[in-house]
Design a protein around this motif. Sequence first.
Motif, PDB file in Angstrom:
ATOM      1  N   LEU A 289     -16.083   8.802   2.983  1.00  0.00           N
ATOM      2  CA  LEU A 289     -16.003   7.343   2.940  1.00  0.00           C
ATOM      3  C   LEU A 289     -14.669   6.835   3.466  1.00  0.00           C
ATOM      4  N   LEU A 290     -13.635   7.668   3.389  1.00  0.00           N
ATOM      5  CA  LEU A 290     -12.364   7.278   4.004  1.00  0.00           C
ATOM      6  C   LEU A 290     -12.518   7.119   5.512  1.00  0.00           C
ATOM      7  N   GLU A 291     -13.386   7.927   6.080  1.00  0.00           N
ATOM      8  CA  GLU A 291     -13.568   7.917   7.528  1.00  0.00           C
ATOM      9  C   GLU A 291     -14.646   6.945   7.969  1.00  0.00           C
ATOM     10  N   ASP A 292     -15.716   6.854   7.181  1.00  0.00           N
ATOM     11  CA  ASP A 292     -16.878   6.086   7.615  1.00  0.00           C
ATOM     12  C   ASP A 292     -17.019   4.734   6.919  1.00  0.00           C
ATOM     13  N   GLY A 293     -16.393   4.569   5.762  1.00  0.00           N
ATOM     14  CA  GLY A 293     -16.591   3.348   5.008  1.00  0.00           C
ATOM     15  C   GLY A 293     -15.766   2.192   5.547  1.00  0.00           C
ATOM     16  N   HIS A 294     -16.193   0.969   5.210  1.00  0.00           N
ATOM     17  CA  HIS A 294     -15.379  -0.184   5.594  1.00  0.00           C
ATOM     18  C   HIS A 294     -14.141  -0.227   4.704  1.00  0.00           C
ATOM     19  N   ALA A 295     -13.239  -1.148   4.970  1.00  0.00           N
ATOM     20  CA  ALA A 295     -11.930  -1.142   4.314  1.00  0.00           C
ATOM     21  C   ALA A 295     -12.038  -1.172   2.796  1.00  0.00           C
ATOM     22  N   GLY A 296     -12.930  -2.024   2.257  1.00  0.00           N
ATOM     23  CA  GLY A 296     -13.055  -2.114   0.813  1.00  0.00           C
ATOM     24  C   GLY A 296     -13.510  -0.818   0.185  1.00  0.00           C
ATOM     25  N   VAL A 297     -14.499  -0.162   0.791  1.00  0.00           N
ATOM     26  CA  VAL A 297     -14.997   1.118   0.278  1.00  0.00           C
ATOM     27  C   VAL A 297     -13.926   2.190   0.421  1.00  0.00           C
ATOM     28  N   ALA A 298     -13.211   2.166   1.547  1.00  0.00           N
ATOM     29  CA  ALA A 298     -12.178   3.177   1.787  1.00  0.00           C
ATOM     30  C   ALA A 298     -11.052   3.063   0.763  1.00  0.00           C
ATOM     31  N   ARG A 299     -10.712   1.849   0.370  1.00  0.00           N
ATOM     32  CA  ARG A 299      -9.659   1.683  -0.644  1.00  0.00           C
ATOM     33  C   ARG A 299     -10.114   2.259  -1.988  1.00  0.00           C
ATOM     34  N   LEU A 300     -11.352   1.991  -2.373  1.00  0.00           N
ATOM     35  CA  LEU A 300     -11.861   2.543  -3.620  1.00  0.00           C
ATOM     36  C   LEU A 300     -12.012   4.063  -3.529  1.00  0.00           C
ATOM     37  N   ALA A 301     -12.392   4.557  -2.357  1.00  0.00           N
ATOM     38  CA  ALA A 301     -12.487   6.008  -2.178  1.00  0.00           C
ATOM     39  C   ALA A 301     -11.115   6.654  -2.307  1.00  0.00           C
ATOM     40  N   THR A 302     -10.085   5.988  -1.812  1.00  0.00           N
ATOM     41  CA  THR A 302      -8.717   6.480  -1.971  1.00  0.00           C
ATOM     42  C   THR A 302      -8.347   6.556  -3.447  1.00  0.00           C
ATOM     43  N   GLU A 303      -8.653   5.484  -4.173  1.00  0.00           N
ATOM     44  CA  GLU A 303      -8.338   5.455  -5.605  1.00  0.00           C
ATOM     45  C   GLU A 303      -9.063   6.568  -6.344  1.00  0.00           C
ATOM     46  N   SER A 304     -10.343   6.752  -6.058  1.00  0.00           N
ATOM     47  CA  SER A 304     -11.117   7.779  -6.755  1.00  0.00           C
ATOM     48  C   SER A 304     -10.649   9.177  -6.377  1.00  0.00           C
ATOM     49  N   PHE A 305     -10.344   9.386  -5.119  1.00  0.00           N
ATOM     50  CA  PHE A 305      -9.842  10.676  -4.650  1.00  0.00           C
ATOM     51  C   PHE A 305      -8.560  11.043  -5.402  1.00  0.00           C
ATOM     52  N   ALA A 306      -7.643  10.084  -5.515  1.00  0.00           N
ATOM     53  CA  ALA A 306      -6.382  10.331  -6.223  1.00  0.00           C
ATOM     54  C   ALA A 306      -6.614  10.516  -7.720  1.00  0.00           C
ATOM     55  N   SER A 307      -7.543   9.762  -8.284  1.00  0.00           N
ATOM     56  CA  SER A 307      -7.805   9.849  -9.721  1.00  0.00           C
ATOM     57  C   SER A 307      -8.383  11.200 -10.110  1.00  0.00           C
ATOM     58  N   ILE A 308      -9.145  11.812  -9.213  1.00  0.00           N
ATOM     59  CA  ILE A 308      -9.725  13.129  -9.495  1.00  0.00           C
ATOM     60  C   ILE A 308      -8.705  14.231  -9.246  1.00  0.00           C
ATOM     61  N   THR A 309      -8.013  14.158  -8.136  1.00  0.00           N
ATOM     62  CA  THR A 309      -7.229  15.305  -7.663  1.00  0.00           C
ATOM     63  C   THR A 309      -5.739  15.212  -7.925  1.00  0.00           C
ATOM     64  N   GLY A 310      -5.215  14.015  -8.148  1.00  0.00           N
ATOM     65  CA  GLY A 310      -3.771  13.845  -8.232  1.00  0.00           C
ATOM     66  C   GLY A 310      -3.125  13.691  -6.876  1.00  0.00           C
ATOM     67  N   PHE A 311      -3.892  13.431  -5.849  1.00  0.00           N
ATOM     68  CA  PHE A 311      -3.379  13.188  -4.492  1.00  0.00           C
ATOM     69  C   PHE A 311      -2.277  12.135  -4.556  1.00  0.00           C
ATOM     70  N   PRO A 312      -1.062  12.477  -4.082  1.00  0.00           N
ATOM     71  CA  PRO A 312       0.042  11.513  -4.189  1.00  0.00           C
ATOM     72  C   PRO A 312      -0.112  10.373  -3.185  1.00  0.00           C
ATOM     73  N   LEU A 313      -0.090   9.165  -3.696  1.00  0.00           N
ATOM     74  CA  LEU A 313      -0.243   7.986  -2.840  1.00  0.00           C
ATOM     75  C   LEU A 313       1.108   7.600  -2.267  1.00  0.00           C
ATOM     76  N   GLU A 314       1.623   8.486  -1.402  1.00  0.00           N
ATOM     77  CA  GLU A 314       2.912   8.278  -0.765  1.00  0.00           C
ATOM     78  C   GLU A 314       2.717   7.697   0.632  1.00  0.00           C
ATOM     79  N   ASP A 315       3.792   7.122   1.162  1.00  0.00           N
ATOM     80  CA  ASP A 315       3.688   6.447   2.460  1.00  0.00           C
ATOM     81  C   ASP A 315       3.137   7.355   3.542  1.00  0.00           C
ATOM     82  N   ALA A 316       3.555   8.619   3.530  1.00  0.00           N
ATOM     83  CA  ALA A 316       3.102   9.529   4.577  1.00  0.00           C
ATOM     84  C   ALA A 316       1.613   9.811   4.498  1.00  0.00           C
ATOM     85  N   HIS A 317       1.014   9.560   3.335  1.00  0.00           N
ATOM     86  CA  HIS A 317      -0.412   9.816   3.150  1.00  0.00           C
ATOM     87  C   HIS A 317      -1.269   8.568   3.349  1.00  0.00           C
TER      88      HIS A 317
END
Length: 442
Positions: A289-317
Amino acid sequence: MAMAYPEVAPHWELYEVHLDEAEYLDTQWENALTAPDRYLGHVAQREARLLAHVDALALGGGEVSQRYLRPALAVEEAPRVSAAALALLLQEGTAGRDAVLAALTDGPPQALPGLQRALELCGREDVLPALTALLTPDTDPAVSAVALEVHAAHGRVPSVALESWLVHPEPTVVAAACRVLPFMGTALPAPVLRQWTQALESSEPLVRDAALASGAVLGLRAAWTRCLQVVEAREPSGRLPLLLLAQGGNTQEHARLMELLDEPRSCVDAVWALGHGGRPEAVDACLRLLEDGHAGVARLATESFASITGFPLEDAHLLLDEEPPEDASPAAPLLLEVEKTLPRASPEAARAWWTRQREQRRFAPGMRYLAGVPFSATALVRSFATAPARRWSALALELSIRSRGRHIVSARDFSFRRHQRLATVQGFAPRGEQPFSSLLHS
Protein backbone atom coordinates in the motif's frame (compact mmCIF):
# COMPACT_ATOMS: atom_id res chain seq x y z
CA MET A 1 2.39 45.69 68.65
CA ALA A 2 1.35 44.24 65.28
CA MET A 3 1.84 46.43 62.26
CA ALA A 4 -1.19 47.38 60.20
CA TYR A 5 -0.74 46.62 56.53
CA PRO A 6 -2.81 48.46 53.92
CA GLU A 7 -5.31 46.37 51.99
CA VAL A 8 -4.05 45.55 48.54
CA ALA A 9 -6.53 45.01 45.73
CA PRO A 10 -6.04 41.74 43.84
CA HIS A 11 -4.31 41.97 40.49
CA TRP A 12 -7.40 40.97 38.55
CA GLU A 13 -5.59 41.02 35.22
CA LEU A 14 -3.35 38.19 36.46
CA TYR A 15 -6.35 35.95 37.03
CA GLU A 16 -7.67 36.81 33.61
CA VAL A 17 -4.33 35.76 32.17
CA HIS A 18 -4.50 32.52 34.15
CA LEU A 19 -7.93 31.78 32.64
CA ASP A 20 -6.79 32.66 29.12
CA GLU A 21 -3.71 30.46 29.49
CA ALA A 22 -5.75 27.62 30.98
CA GLU A 23 -8.13 27.78 28.02
CA TYR A 24 -5.23 27.72 25.54
CA LEU A 25 -3.41 24.89 27.32
CA ASP A 26 -6.62 22.89 27.64
CA THR A 27 -6.91 23.01 23.86
CA GLN A 28 -3.27 22.03 23.44
CA TRP A 29 -3.57 19.18 25.92
CA GLU A 30 -6.76 17.78 24.40
CA ASN A 31 -5.17 17.89 20.94
CA ALA A 32 -2.05 16.15 22.24
CA LEU A 33 -4.19 13.28 23.57
CA THR A 34 -5.03 12.24 20.00
CA ALA A 35 -1.82 13.31 18.26
CA PRO A 36 0.28 10.84 16.26
CA ASP A 37 3.54 12.59 17.19
CA ARG A 38 3.01 13.28 20.89
CA TYR A 39 4.18 10.89 23.58
CA LEU A 40 3.80 10.64 27.33
CA GLY A 41 6.37 13.33 28.06
CA HIS A 42 4.77 15.85 25.70
CA VAL A 43 1.30 15.19 27.09
CA ALA A 44 2.38 15.32 30.74
CA GLN A 45 4.20 18.60 30.17
CA ARG A 46 1.12 20.29 28.75
CA GLU A 47 -0.97 18.78 31.51
CA ALA A 48 1.31 20.17 34.22
CA ARG A 49 1.18 23.67 32.75
CA LEU A 50 -2.60 23.49 32.45
CA LEU A 51 -3.02 22.39 36.06
CA ALA A 52 -0.69 25.13 37.30
CA HIS A 53 -3.00 27.79 35.88
CA VAL A 54 -6.13 25.95 37.05
CA ASP A 55 -4.70 25.69 40.57
CA ALA A 56 -3.97 29.43 40.59
CA LEU A 57 -7.59 30.11 39.65
CA ALA A 58 -8.88 27.72 42.30
CA LEU A 59 -6.78 29.43 44.96
CA GLY A 60 -8.16 32.82 43.97
CA GLY A 61 -11.21 32.25 46.11
CA GLY A 62 -14.73 33.57 45.93
CA GLU A 63 -14.00 36.91 44.29
CA VAL A 64 -12.17 35.27 41.39
CA SER A 65 -14.99 32.77 41.06
CA GLN A 66 -17.62 35.51 40.85
CA ARG A 67 -15.63 37.73 38.51
CA TYR A 68 -14.17 35.15 36.09
CA LEU A 69 -15.02 31.50 36.70
CA ARG A 70 -18.80 31.47 37.04
CA PRO A 71 -19.38 33.74 34.01
CA ALA A 72 -17.09 31.46 31.97
CA LEU A 73 -19.42 28.50 32.57
CA ALA A 74 -21.90 30.03 30.13
CA VAL A 75 -19.62 30.66 27.14
CA GLU A 76 -19.61 28.55 23.98
CA GLU A 77 -15.90 27.68 23.92
CA ALA A 78 -15.58 24.22 25.48
CA PRO A 79 -11.92 24.64 26.57
CA ARG A 80 -12.74 27.82 28.50
CA VAL A 81 -15.77 26.21 30.13
CA SER A 82 -13.71 23.16 31.03
CA ALA A 83 -10.86 25.19 32.56
CA ALA A 84 -13.21 27.38 34.62
CA ALA A 85 -15.33 24.44 35.78
CA LEU A 86 -12.27 22.43 36.76
CA ALA A 87 -10.95 25.35 38.81
CA LEU A 88 -14.29 25.61 40.60
CA LEU A 89 -14.35 21.88 41.26
CA LEU A 90 -10.84 21.97 42.71
CA GLN A 91 -11.81 24.61 45.26
CA GLU A 92 -12.38 23.53 48.84
CA GLY A 93 -15.96 23.33 50.00
CA THR A 94 -19.09 22.88 47.95
CA ALA A 95 -19.79 26.33 46.47
CA GLY A 96 -17.72 25.77 43.33
CA ARG A 97 -19.04 22.26 42.89
CA ASP A 98 -22.62 23.46 43.20
CA ALA A 99 -22.04 26.21 40.65
CA VAL A 100 -20.80 23.67 38.10
CA LEU A 101 -23.69 21.29 38.75
CA ALA A 102 -26.19 24.14 38.44
CA ALA A 103 -24.69 25.12 35.11
CA LEU A 104 -25.56 21.66 33.75
CA THR A 105 -29.27 22.40 33.87
CA ASP A 106 -29.34 26.20 33.85
CA GLY A 107 -26.58 27.00 31.36
CA PRO A 108 -26.58 26.97 27.56
CA PRO A 109 -26.39 23.61 25.77
CA GLN A 110 -23.10 24.62 24.14
CA ALA A 111 -21.43 24.55 27.56
CA LEU A 112 -22.25 20.89 28.24
CA PRO A 113 -19.12 19.34 26.63
CA GLY A 114 -16.83 21.55 28.71
CA LEU A 115 -18.77 20.90 31.90
CA GLN A 116 -18.73 17.16 31.25
CA ARG A 117 -14.98 17.16 30.67
CA ALA A 118 -14.30 19.00 33.93
CA LEU A 119 -16.58 16.66 35.89
CA GLU A 120 -14.82 13.64 34.39
CA LEU A 121 -11.39 14.98 35.33
CA CYS A 122 -12.03 16.51 38.74
CA GLY A 123 -11.71 13.27 40.71
CA ARG A 124 -14.21 14.29 43.39
CA GLU A 125 -16.91 11.70 43.81
CA ASP A 126 -19.25 14.02 45.73
CA VAL A 127 -20.53 15.17 42.33
CA LEU A 128 -22.04 11.76 41.63
CA PRO A 129 -25.12 11.88 43.91
CA ALA A 130 -26.26 15.13 42.26
CA LEU A 131 -25.67 13.64 38.83
CA THR A 132 -27.65 10.54 39.77
CA ALA A 133 -30.52 12.82 40.81
CA LEU A 134 -30.55 14.18 37.24
CA LEU A 135 -31.30 10.74 35.81
CA THR A 136 -35.07 11.23 35.62
CA PRO A 137 -37.47 11.20 32.65
CA ASP A 138 -37.91 14.96 32.98
CA THR A 139 -34.23 15.78 32.54
CA ASP A 140 -32.96 16.96 29.17
CA PRO A 141 -31.46 13.93 27.36
CA ALA A 142 -28.19 15.77 26.74
CA VAL A 143 -27.82 16.34 30.49
CA SER A 144 -28.73 12.71 31.24
CA ALA A 145 -26.01 11.59 28.82
CA VAL A 146 -23.48 13.77 30.65
CA ALA A 147 -24.53 12.32 34.01
CA LEU A 148 -24.01 8.77 32.73
CA GLU A 149 -20.71 9.56 31.02
CA VAL A 150 -19.30 11.11 34.19
CA HIS A 151 -20.30 8.03 36.19
CA ALA A 152 -18.47 5.87 33.66
CA ALA A 153 -15.39 8.10 33.82
CA HIS A 154 -15.36 7.68 37.62
CA GLY A 155 -15.92 3.93 37.34
CA ARG A 156 -19.18 4.08 39.25
CA VAL A 157 -22.66 2.74 38.55
CA PRO A 158 -25.54 5.16 39.28
CA SER A 159 -28.22 3.88 41.62
CA VAL A 160 -30.93 3.85 38.95
CA ALA A 161 -32.52 1.16 36.78
CA LEU A 162 -30.02 1.15 33.91
CA GLU A 163 -32.27 -0.94 31.69
CA SER A 164 -34.55 2.06 31.16
CA TRP A 165 -31.61 4.16 29.94
CA LEU A 166 -30.47 1.41 27.58
CA VAL A 167 -33.70 1.82 25.61
CA HIS A 168 -33.80 5.61 25.66
CA PRO A 169 -34.80 7.18 22.30
CA GLU A 170 -31.69 9.37 22.28
CA PRO A 171 -28.62 7.43 21.01
CA THR A 172 -26.13 9.44 23.07
CA VAL A 173 -27.95 8.41 26.25
CA VAL A 174 -27.97 4.72 25.30
CA ALA A 175 -24.27 4.82 24.40
CA ALA A 176 -23.45 6.48 27.72
CA ALA A 177 -25.46 3.86 29.61
CA CYS A 178 -23.53 1.12 27.80
CA ARG A 179 -20.25 2.64 28.95
CA VAL A 180 -21.34 2.23 32.58
CA LEU A 181 -21.98 -1.52 32.23
CA PRO A 182 -18.38 -2.79 32.64
CA PHE A 183 -18.42 -1.46 36.19
CA MET A 184 -21.39 -3.65 37.13
CA GLY A 185 -19.30 -6.81 37.11
CA THR A 186 -19.45 -9.81 34.81
CA ALA A 187 -22.97 -10.94 35.72
CA LEU A 188 -25.44 -8.42 34.37
CA PRO A 189 -28.99 -8.57 35.75
CA ALA A 190 -31.37 -10.19 33.27
CA PRO A 191 -33.30 -6.98 32.41
CA VAL A 192 -30.03 -5.12 31.77
CA LEU A 193 -28.69 -7.97 29.67
CA ARG A 194 -31.83 -7.96 27.49
CA GLN A 195 -31.63 -4.23 26.83
CA TRP A 196 -27.88 -4.42 26.21
CA THR A 197 -28.58 -7.07 23.57
CA GLN A 198 -31.02 -4.71 21.91
CA ALA A 199 -28.42 -1.95 21.90
CA LEU A 200 -25.91 -4.38 20.41
CA GLU A 201 -28.21 -4.94 17.42
CA SER A 202 -28.79 -1.22 16.89
CA SER A 203 -28.35 0.23 13.41
CA GLU A 204 -26.93 3.36 15.05
CA PRO A 205 -23.10 2.93 15.02
CA LEU A 206 -22.68 5.06 18.16
CA VAL A 207 -24.94 2.74 20.14
CA ARG A 208 -23.71 -0.49 18.58
CA ASP A 209 -20.06 0.36 19.20
CA ALA A 210 -20.66 1.30 22.83
CA ALA A 211 -22.49 -2.00 23.33
CA LEU A 212 -19.72 -3.90 21.51
CA ALA A 213 -17.00 -2.41 23.68
CA SER A 214 -18.83 -2.99 26.96
CA GLY A 215 -19.77 -6.53 25.98
CA ALA A 216 -16.18 -7.33 25.01
CA VAL A 217 -14.94 -6.12 28.39
CA LEU A 218 -17.59 -8.21 30.14
CA GLY A 219 -16.70 -11.27 28.06
CA LEU A 220 -20.16 -11.66 26.54
CA ARG A 221 -20.12 -14.01 23.56
CA ALA A 222 -22.90 -12.10 21.81
CA ALA A 223 -20.56 -9.12 21.48
CA TRP A 224 -17.95 -11.14 19.59
CA THR A 225 -20.60 -12.74 17.39
CA ARG A 226 -21.98 -9.32 16.52
CA CYS A 227 -18.48 -8.01 15.81
CA LEU A 228 -17.87 -10.80 13.30
CA GLN A 229 -21.26 -10.18 11.67
CA VAL A 230 -20.48 -6.51 11.16
CA VAL A 231 -17.10 -7.28 9.61
CA GLU A 232 -18.55 -10.04 7.43
CA ALA A 233 -21.08 -7.57 5.99
CA ARG A 234 -18.17 -5.79 4.28
CA GLU A 235 -19.82 -2.44 4.47
CA PRO A 236 -18.34 0.75 5.90
CA SER A 237 -19.39 0.46 9.53
CA GLY A 238 -16.86 2.35 11.61
CA ARG A 239 -13.53 1.24 12.95
CA LEU A 240 -14.31 -0.37 16.29
CA PRO A 241 -15.39 -3.80 14.93
CA LEU A 242 -12.23 -3.92 12.82
CA LEU A 243 -10.09 -2.89 15.78
CA LEU A 244 -11.55 -5.66 17.95
CA LEU A 245 -10.94 -8.20 15.21
CA ALA A 246 -7.37 -7.01 14.77
CA GLN A 247 -6.61 -7.14 18.49
CA GLY A 248 -8.42 -10.34 19.36
CA GLY A 249 -9.08 -12.34 16.23
CA ASN A 250 -7.60 -15.76 15.61
CA THR A 251 -5.65 -16.56 12.44
CA GLN A 252 -8.76 -17.23 10.37
CA GLU A 253 -10.56 -14.14 11.65
CA HIS A 254 -7.53 -11.99 11.02
CA ALA A 255 -7.47 -13.24 7.44
CA ARG A 256 -10.93 -11.74 6.98
CA LEU A 257 -9.54 -8.38 7.97
CA MET A 258 -6.74 -8.73 5.43
CA GLU A 259 -9.33 -9.39 2.71
CA LEU A 260 -10.90 -6.00 3.36
CA LEU A 261 -7.78 -4.34 2.01
CA ASP A 262 -9.09 -5.19 -1.46
CA GLU A 263 -12.40 -3.46 -0.76
CA PRO A 264 -12.16 0.23 -1.77
CA ARG A 265 -14.77 1.27 0.79
CA SER A 266 -13.07 -0.58 3.64
CA CYS A 267 -9.37 -0.34 2.80
CA VAL A 268 -8.62 2.80 4.83
CA ASP A 269 -10.20 1.46 8.01
CA ALA A 270 -8.72 -2.00 7.52
CA VAL A 271 -5.14 -0.80 7.14
CA TRP A 272 -5.58 1.35 10.25
CA ALA A 273 -6.83 -1.67 12.21
CA LEU A 274 -3.97 -3.88 11.03
CA GLY A 275 -1.52 -1.70 12.90
CA HIS A 276 -3.27 -2.61 16.14
CA GLY A 277 -3.21 -6.29 15.25
CA GLY A 278 0.58 -6.39 15.29
CA ARG A 279 1.01 -9.39 13.03
CA PRO A 280 3.99 -9.70 10.66
CA GLU A 281 1.67 -11.16 8.01
CA ALA A 282 0.20 -7.68 7.60
CA VAL A 283 3.56 -6.04 6.92
CA ASP A 284 3.79 -7.05 3.28
CA ALA A 285 0.31 -5.63 2.71
CA CYS A 286 1.40 -2.36 4.30
CA LEU A 287 4.46 -2.24 2.06
CA ARG A 288 2.32 -2.82 -1.01
CA LEU A 289 0.00 0.00 0.00
CA LEU A 290 2.99 2.30 0.41
CA GLU A 291 3.66 1.78 -3.28
CA ASP A 292 0.18 1.41 -4.71
CA GLY A 293 -2.10 3.28 -2.33
CA HIS A 294 -3.11 6.91 -2.58
CA ALA A 295 -1.58 9.38 -0.12
CA GLY A 296 -4.15 8.86 2.63
CA VAL A 297 -3.84 5.07 2.54
CA ALA A 298 -0.05 5.28 2.32
CA ARG A 299 0.10 7.44 5.46
CA LEU A 300 -2.00 4.94 7.40
CA ALA A 301 0.07 2.07 6.00
CA THR A 302 3.18 3.86 7.28
CA GLU A 303 1.64 4.20 10.72
CA SER A 304 0.59 0.55 10.83
CA PHE A 305 3.95 -0.66 9.52
CA ALA A 306 5.75 1.26 12.28
CA SER A 307 3.25 0.18 14.94
CA ILE A 308 3.86 -3.49 14.15
CA THR A 309 7.60 -3.49 13.52
CA GLY A 310 9.08 -0.48 15.30
CA PHE A 311 10.23 0.98 11.97
CA PRO A 312 11.84 4.31 12.92
CA LEU A 313 10.00 7.25 11.39
CA GLU A 314 13.18 9.18 10.70
CA ASP A 315 13.74 11.71 7.93
CA ALA A 316 15.85 9.30 5.90
CA HIS A 317 12.96 6.82 5.89
CA LEU A 318 10.26 9.31 4.89
CA LEU A 319 9.13 11.05 1.74
CA LEU A 320 9.36 14.80 1.65
CA ASP A 321 6.20 16.31 3.03
CA GLU A 322 3.72 17.41 0.44
CA GLU A 323 0.76 19.72 0.79
CA PRO A 324 -2.15 17.70 2.16
CA PRO A 325 -5.28 17.75 0.01
CA GLU A 326 -7.90 20.24 1.06
CA ASP A 327 -11.12 18.81 2.40
CA ALA A 328 -14.21 20.27 0.84
CA SER A 329 -16.13 19.96 4.07
CA PRO A 330 -15.37 22.43 6.85
CA ALA A 331 -16.95 19.97 9.28
CA ALA A 332 -14.55 17.13 8.44
CA PRO A 333 -14.02 14.81 11.44
CA LEU A 334 -11.00 15.67 13.57
CA LEU A 335 -9.75 12.10 13.17
CA LEU A 336 -9.43 12.56 9.41
CA GLU A 337 -7.73 15.93 9.85
CA VAL A 338 -5.16 14.32 12.15
CA GLU A 339 -4.52 11.53 9.66
CA LYS A 340 -3.59 14.06 6.99
CA THR A 341 -0.58 14.95 9.13
CA LEU A 342 0.77 11.39 9.39
CA PRO A 343 4.21 10.87 7.83
CA ARG A 344 4.59 8.84 4.65
CA ALA A 345 7.40 6.30 4.43
CA SER A 346 9.59 5.92 1.40
CA PRO A 347 8.57 2.55 -0.08
CA GLU A 348 12.17 1.71 -0.95
CA ALA A 349 13.50 2.57 2.51
CA ALA A 350 10.72 0.67 4.25
CA ARG A 351 11.16 -2.44 2.11
CA ALA A 352 14.94 -2.44 2.57
CA TRP A 353 14.57 -2.06 6.34
CA TRP A 354 12.02 -4.88 6.52
CA THR A 355 14.25 -7.15 4.44
CA ARG A 356 17.05 -6.69 6.98
CA GLN A 357 14.70 -7.56 9.84
CA ARG A 358 13.61 -10.77 8.13
CA GLU A 359 17.20 -11.73 7.45
CA GLN A 360 17.85 -11.36 11.17
CA ARG A 361 14.71 -13.42 11.90
CA ARG A 362 13.41 -10.84 14.36
CA PHE A 363 9.75 -11.50 13.57
CA ALA A 364 8.07 -14.89 13.78
CA PRO A 365 4.94 -15.66 11.73
CA GLY A 366 1.78 -16.03 13.77
CA MET A 367 2.98 -13.86 16.66
CA ARG A 368 1.86 -10.35 17.58
CA TYR A 369 4.15 -7.38 18.09
CA LEU A 370 3.90 -3.92 19.58
CA ALA A 371 6.41 -1.68 17.80
CA GLY A 372 8.74 -4.64 17.33
CA VAL A 373 8.31 -6.05 20.85
CA PRO A 374 6.61 -9.46 21.19
CA PHE A 375 3.09 -8.97 22.52
CA SER A 376 2.40 -9.75 26.16
CA ALA A 377 0.43 -8.27 29.02
CA THR A 378 3.61 -6.57 30.22
CA ALA A 379 4.38 -5.14 26.80
CA LEU A 380 0.80 -3.88 26.54
CA VAL A 381 1.09 -1.92 29.78
CA ARG A 382 4.53 -0.57 28.93
CA SER A 383 3.29 0.66 25.57
CA PHE A 384 1.45 3.54 27.22
CA ALA A 385 4.87 5.06 27.91
CA THR A 386 6.32 4.43 24.45
CA ALA A 387 3.43 4.62 21.97
CA PRO A 388 2.06 7.86 20.50
CA ALA A 389 -0.93 9.28 22.34
CA ARG A 390 -3.08 8.54 19.30
CA ARG A 391 -2.80 4.84 20.13
CA TRP A 392 -3.61 5.00 23.84
CA SER A 393 -7.35 4.53 23.44
CA ALA A 394 -6.85 1.26 21.57
CA LEU A 395 -4.30 0.08 24.14
CA ALA A 396 -6.73 0.94 26.95
CA LEU A 397 -9.53 -0.99 25.27
CA GLU A 398 -7.40 -4.11 24.88
CA LEU A 399 -6.19 -3.87 28.46
CA SER A 400 -9.76 -3.66 29.76
CA ILE A 401 -10.87 -6.62 27.62
CA ARG A 402 -7.96 -8.89 28.49
CA SER A 403 -8.21 -8.12 32.19
CA ARG A 404 -12.01 -8.63 32.09
CA GLY A 405 -12.62 -5.12 33.34
CA ARG A 406 -10.29 -5.29 36.33
CA HIS A 407 -7.97 -2.72 34.78
CA ILE A 408 -9.88 0.04 33.04
CA VAL A 409 -7.86 3.16 32.30
CA SER A 410 -8.82 6.19 30.28
CA ALA A 411 -6.71 7.46 27.41
CA ARG A 412 -8.14 10.92 28.09
CA ASP A 413 -7.50 11.07 31.83
CA PHE A 414 -4.69 13.01 33.47
CA SER A 415 -1.34 11.26 33.02
CA PHE A 416 -0.59 11.02 36.73
CA ARG A 417 -3.89 9.26 37.39
CA ARG A 418 -3.46 6.87 34.46
CA HIS A 419 0.07 6.07 35.67
CA GLN A 420 -1.26 5.27 39.14
CA ARG A 421 -3.82 2.87 37.72
CA LEU A 422 -1.36 1.18 35.38
CA ALA A 423 1.00 0.67 38.31
CA THR A 424 -1.61 -1.62 39.89
CA VAL A 425 -1.83 -3.90 36.84
CA GLN A 426 -0.60 -7.40 37.47
CA GLY A 427 -0.24 -10.22 34.99
CA PHE A 428 -3.43 -11.79 33.72
CA ALA A 429 -2.09 -14.77 31.78
CA PRO A 430 -3.23 -16.78 29.98
CA ARG A 431 -5.61 -14.07 28.87
CA GLY A 432 -2.62 -11.92 27.98
CA GLU A 433 -2.05 -13.46 24.57
CA GLN A 434 -5.11 -15.54 23.67
CA PRO A 435 -7.72 -14.61 21.01
CA PHE A 436 -10.73 -12.83 22.44
CA SER A 437 -13.01 -15.72 21.46
CA SER A 438 -11.24 -17.93 24.01
CA LEU A 439 -11.88 -15.42 26.81
CA LEU A 440 -15.66 -15.43 26.57
CA HIS A 441 -17.75 -16.93 29.31
CA SER A 442 -21.31 -16.78 27.97
